[in-house]
Design an enzyme around this catalytic site. Structure first.
Site, PDB file in Angstrom:
ATOM      1  N   ASP A  86      -1.996 -11.507 -42.795  1.00 43.06           N
ATOM      2  CA  ASP A  86      -3.283 -12.148 -42.546  1.00 43.06           C
ATOM      3  C   ASP A  86      -3.462 -13.329 -43.499  1.00 43.06           C
ATOM      4  OD1 ASP A  86      -5.886 -12.829 -41.937  1.00 43.06           O
ATOM      5  OD2 ASP A  86      -6.635 -10.775 -42.042  1.00 43.06           O
ATOM      6  N   CYS A 121      -8.196 -15.747 -36.758  1.00 41.86           N
ATOM      7  CA  CYS A 121      -7.002 -16.369 -37.352  1.00 41.86           C
ATOM      8  C   CYS A 121      -5.752 -16.080 -36.531  1.00 41.86           C
ATOM      9  CB  CYS A 121      -6.781 -15.887 -38.790  1.00 41.86           C
ATOM     10  SG  CYS A 121      -8.049 -16.380 -39.955  1.00 41.86           S
ATOM     11  N   ARG A 122      -5.182 -14.905 -36.730  1.00 37.64           N
ATOM     12  CA  ARG A 122      -3.874 -14.588 -36.157  1.00 37.64           C
ATOM     13  C   ARG A 122      -3.883 -14.459 -34.641  1.00 37.64           C
ATOM     14  NH1 ARG A 122      -2.545  -9.416 -39.574  1.00 37.64           N
ATOM     15  NH2 ARG A 122      -4.776  -9.165 -39.226  1.00 37.64           N
ATOM     16  N   SER A 123      -4.764 -13.643 -34.101  1.00 36.54           N
ATOM     17  CA  SER A 123      -4.739 -13.429 -32.645  1.00 36.54           C
ATOM     18  C   SER A 123      -5.125 -14.686 -31.884  1.00 36.54           C
ATOM     19  CB  SER A 123      -5.622 -12.247 -32.244  1.00 36.54           C
ATOM     20  OG  SER A 123      -6.956 -12.445 -32.647  1.00 36.54           O
ATOM     21  N   ASN A 159     -10.233 -11.597 -35.065  1.00 32.65           N
ATOM     22  CA  ASN A 159     -10.112 -12.512 -33.937  1.00 32.65           C
ATOM     23  C   ASN A 159     -10.524 -13.936 -34.266  1.00 32.65           C
ATOM     24  OD1 ASN A 159     -11.446 -12.881 -30.596  1.00 32.65           O
ATOM     25  ND2 ASN A 159      -9.329 -13.078 -31.211  1.00 32.65           N
ATOM     26  N   CYS A 184      -5.830  -8.923 -33.522  1.00 37.75           N
ATOM     27  CA  CYS A 184      -5.795  -8.796 -34.983  1.00 37.75           C
ATOM     28  C   CYS A 184      -7.103  -8.133 -35.409  1.00 37.75           C
ATOM     29  CB  CYS A 184      -5.561 -10.154 -35.658  1.00 37.75           C
ATOM     30  SG  CYS A 184      -6.914 -11.335 -35.499  1.00 37.75           S
TER      31      CYS A 184
END
Length: 175
Positions: free
Chosen positions: A141, A25-27, A23, A20
């Site tokens: 996000d 939150c999402r990933s 690095n 993401c």
């Protein structure tokens, strides 16, 4: 469904990198979910995450990511944010982007790596959401939003991870 080749039982284990922007939150959530689903799977060798930017390098995941993971039974995850490196394109079999902007950035970096590394770049750069049942789906996000965005992201990570595993392993096999 995304274009990926199913592996057979004799094939070497695969490695997966989730990417993401920052690095945190999402990933990181994708990495933790995928690890939890595949912890006993002999077809998965290495799982990591990175960002296309270095905004949070060295930082732990966002506390809302950690809380969401814990609320869903994933309590053993730790990670230090990092920026994607050229070597990741030779190290990982699959590099999965969380959204179109990160996919675009990854493809640009991949082109530079191919120019310098040649055929050494093996990572297949793909949109993670393509494995969720709706081609082109992205993970919004949740960083600037409320906790419900993290729950939505978690649900997507589970769905996308299971779809990826079905597509790559050729079955519903997770762990």
């Amino acid at each position: 469904m995304a274009d990926a080749t199913s592996i057979n039982a004799a094939a070497p284990p695969i490695s997966v990198l989730f990417v993401c922007l920052g690095n945190i939150c999402r990933s990181t959530m994708a990495e933790a979910v995928f690890r939890s689903l595949t912890s006993a799977n002999p077809h998965i060798s290495h799982v990591d995450s990175a960002g296309t930017g270095a905004y949070h390098a060295g930082d732990s995941p966002d506390s809302r990511t950690i809380n969401t993971l814990a609320n869903n039974g994933i309590v053993d995850y730790a990670h230090g944010a990092r920026k994607i490196q050229s070597s990741d394109f030779t190290k990982f079999d699959y590099i999965l982007a969380m959204d179109r902007e990160n996919l675009r950035d990854l493809r640009r970096l991949e082109q530079r790596v191919v120019k310098t590394e040649g055929d050494g770049a093996r990572g297949k750069v793909m949109l993670f959401g393509d494995f969720g049942g709706r081609k082109g789906e992205t993970v919004i996000d949740p960083y600037y939003g409320a906790n419900d965005g993290f729950e939505t992201a978690y649900e997507q990570m589970v769905r996308f991870s299971k779809g990826f595993l079905r597509n790559i392993l050729g079955s519903g096999e997770t762990g």
